[in-house]
Design a protein around this motif. Structure first.
Motif, PDB file in Angstrom:
ATOM      1  N   ASN A 191       0.865  -1.188   0.000  1.00 16.40           N
ATOM      2  CA  ASN A 191       0.000   0.000   0.000  1.00 16.40           C
ATOM      3  C   ASN A 191       0.897   1.232   0.000  1.00 16.40           C
ATOM      4  O   ASN A 191       1.476   1.581   1.025  1.00 16.40           O
ATOM      5  CB  ASN A 191      -0.914   0.000   1.228  1.00 16.40           C
ATOM      6  CG  ASN A 191      -1.927   1.139   1.199  1.00 16.40           C
ATOM      7  OD1 ASN A 191      -1.847   2.049   0.376  1.00 16.40           O
ATOM      8  ND2 ASN A 191      -2.894   1.099   2.106  1.00 16.40           N
ATOM      9  N   GLN A 246      -2.040   0.110  -4.637  1.00 15.17           N
ATOM     10  CA  GLN A 246      -2.392  -0.901  -3.641  1.00 15.17           C
ATOM     11  C   GLN A 246      -2.582  -2.284  -4.245  1.00 15.17           C
ATOM     12  O   GLN A 246      -3.039  -2.418  -5.384  1.00 15.17           O
ATOM     13  CB  GLN A 246      -3.712  -0.540  -2.955  1.00 15.17           C
ATOM     14  CG  GLN A 246      -3.691   0.687  -2.081  1.00 15.17           C
ATOM     15  CD  GLN A 246      -5.068   0.947  -1.514  1.00 15.17           C
ATOM     16  OE1 GLN A 246      -5.915   1.559  -2.163  1.00 15.17           O
ATOM     17  NE2 GLN A 246      -5.309   0.474  -0.300  1.00 15.17           N
ATOM     18  N   LEU A 263      -5.049  -5.208  -3.466  1.00 13.71           N
ATOM     19  CA  LEU A 263      -6.323  -5.317  -2.756  1.00 13.71           C
ATOM     20  C   LEU A 263      -6.857  -6.747  -2.798  1.00 13.71           C
ATOM     21  O   LEU A 263      -6.748  -7.425  -3.820  1.00 13.71           O
ATOM     22  CB  LEU A 263      -7.365  -4.382  -3.390  1.00 13.71           C
ATOM     23  CG  LEU A 263      -7.017  -2.889  -3.416  1.00 13.71           C
ATOM     24  CD1 LEU A 263      -8.035  -2.130  -4.269  1.00 13.71           C
ATOM     25  CD2 LEU A 263      -6.993  -2.330  -2.009  1.00 13.71           C
ATOM     26  N   ARG A 303     -10.082  -7.100  -1.343  1.00 10.26           N
ATOM     27  CA  ARG A 303     -11.510  -6.828  -1.095  1.00 10.26           C
ATOM     28  C   ARG A 303     -11.872  -5.502  -1.759  1.00 10.26           C
ATOM     29  O   ARG A 303     -10.995  -4.734  -2.154  1.00 10.26           O
ATOM     30  CB  ARG A 303     -11.795  -6.752   0.405  1.00 10.26           C
ATOM     31  CG  ARG A 303     -11.066  -5.636   1.122  1.00 10.26           C
ATOM     32  CD  ARG A 303     -11.223  -5.731   2.620  1.00 10.26           C
ATOM     33  NE  ARG A 303     -10.573  -4.631   3.331  1.00 10.26           N
ATOM     34  CZ  ARG A 303      -9.276  -4.547   3.552  1.00 10.26           C
ATOM     35  NH1 ARG A 303      -8.463  -5.488   3.117  1.00 10.26           N
ATOM     36  NH2 ARG A 303      -8.768  -3.505   4.192  1.00 10.26           N
ATOM     37  N   MET A 343     -12.607  -1.880  -1.821  1.00 14.73           N
ATOM     38  CA  MET A 343     -12.376  -0.740  -0.947  1.00 14.73           C
ATOM     39  C   MET A 343     -13.599   0.168  -0.876  1.00 14.73           C
ATOM     40  O   MET A 343     -13.902   0.745   0.166  1.00 14.73           O
ATOM     41  CB  MET A 343     -11.166   0.055  -1.432  1.00 14.73           C
ATOM     42  CG  MET A 343      -9.841  -0.683  -1.263  1.00 14.73           C
ATOM     43  SD  MET A 343      -9.433  -1.000   0.464  1.00 14.73           S
ATOM     44  CE  MET A 343      -9.078   0.661   1.023  1.00 14.73           C
ATOM     45  N   CYS A 344     -14.290   0.300  -1.998  1.00 14.79           N
ATOM     46  CA  CYS A 344     -15.517   1.122  -2.059  1.00 14.79           C
ATOM     47  C   CYS A 344     -16.614   0.257  -2.675  1.00 14.79           C
ATOM     48  O   CYS A 344     -16.881   0.344  -3.884  1.00 14.79           O
ATOM     49  CB  CYS A 344     -15.283   2.380  -2.892  1.00 14.79           C
ATOM     50  SG  CYS A 344     -13.967   3.442  -2.290  1.00 14.79           S
ATOM     51  N   SER A 365     -15.908  -0.174  -6.478  1.00 14.90           N
ATOM     52  CA  SER A 365     -14.942  -1.253  -6.634  1.00 14.90           C
ATOM     53  C   SER A 365     -15.696  -2.558  -6.898  1.00 14.90           C
ATOM     54  O   SER A 365     -16.778  -2.776  -6.340  1.00 14.90           O
ATOM     55  CB  SER A 365     -14.105  -1.413  -5.363  1.00 14.90           C
ATOM     56  OG  SER A 365     -13.449  -0.216  -5.013  1.00 14.90           O
TER      57      SER A 365
END
Length: 226
Positions: free
Chosen positions: A67, A119, A121, A123, A125-126, A209
């Motif tokens: 990140n 990042q 990711l 999952r 994020m939004c 996302s």
């Protein structure tokens, strides 16, 4: 076309397609259409070199919680990125590509510095559809699923945020049917005009996302005005 030529160009790429509030194209000139009043989402469609994809796979495997947040000067992005990114095979190709995006974004909006976030990711994020309260954000997915979005003709903005009355996006009436949801592809450069753009309050690009399954990963970069 070099990124420095983007803002001054009045040439529209022949392959661009315009519908509702968005425009897509396969040449960098398409990014300049974000300045058109009705447009709040622009997609530059592109494929990633194998070296770049390979670097992202190694980043996921070796740095699953990576990140990075930084403010980069548009004059020295390569040097800065070399010191900030893991030294894995393909790093130079990845940095070259990321520096190109930084150059295009900073030239398009005449920025001396760019706020960068990169990042890995696992999952969303939004996870809910929303608009950003800023001017214009660049999003590009280097690995995994791309950003999902809704066109103006396929969204009831009264159902955003608290207007959903506690219901999920697919239950609230935010969009008429699942086919309304569109998705950028890996490698695409997406410009999302936000509510903070002058004269665009309440008209920002609606996006979210993508949902990820267990074990699924994404590598996503975002750029903002610093």
């Amino acid at each position: 076309m070099a990124a420095a030529e983007l803002v001054g160009s009045n040439v529209y790429v022949k392959s661009h397609q315009s519908e509702d509030n968005h425009i897509t194209g396969d040449s960098p000139e398409v990014l300049t259409t974000i300045y058109e009043e009705p447009i709040n989402l622009v997609i530059l469609q592109r494929s990633l070199p194998d070296e770049v994809t390979s670097y992202c796979q190694k980043l996921v495997d070796n740095n699953p919680n990576f990140n990075l947040r930084s403010v980069l000067n548009n004059q020295t992005p390569t040097q800065s990125l070399t010191s900030l990114l893991p030294n894995l095979v393909g790093q130079s190709a990845f940095i070259e590509d990321l520096a190109l995006l930084l150059d295009m974004y900073s030239c398009l909006f005449d920025l001396g510095e760019v706020g960068l976030r990169l990042q890995v990711l696992d999952r969303a994020m939004c996870p809910r559809f929303h608009t950003d309260k800023l001017g214009c954000r660049l999003v590009s997915t280097y690995y995994g699923q791309g950003t999902e979005w809704l066109g103006n003709c396929g969204v009831d903005r009264s159902k955003l945020g608290a207007g959903n009355m506690g219901l999920s996006d697919d239950e609230s009436g935010l969009y008429p049917h699942a086919a309304s949801i569109q998705q950028a592809s890996k490698g695409d450069v997406v410009l999302l005009k936000g509510d903070g753009w002058h004269g665009n309050d309440g008209l920002g690009a609606v996006h979210r996302s993508p949902a990820l399954t267990s074990g699924e990963k994404r590598v996503v970069v975002t750029m903002d005005f610093a």
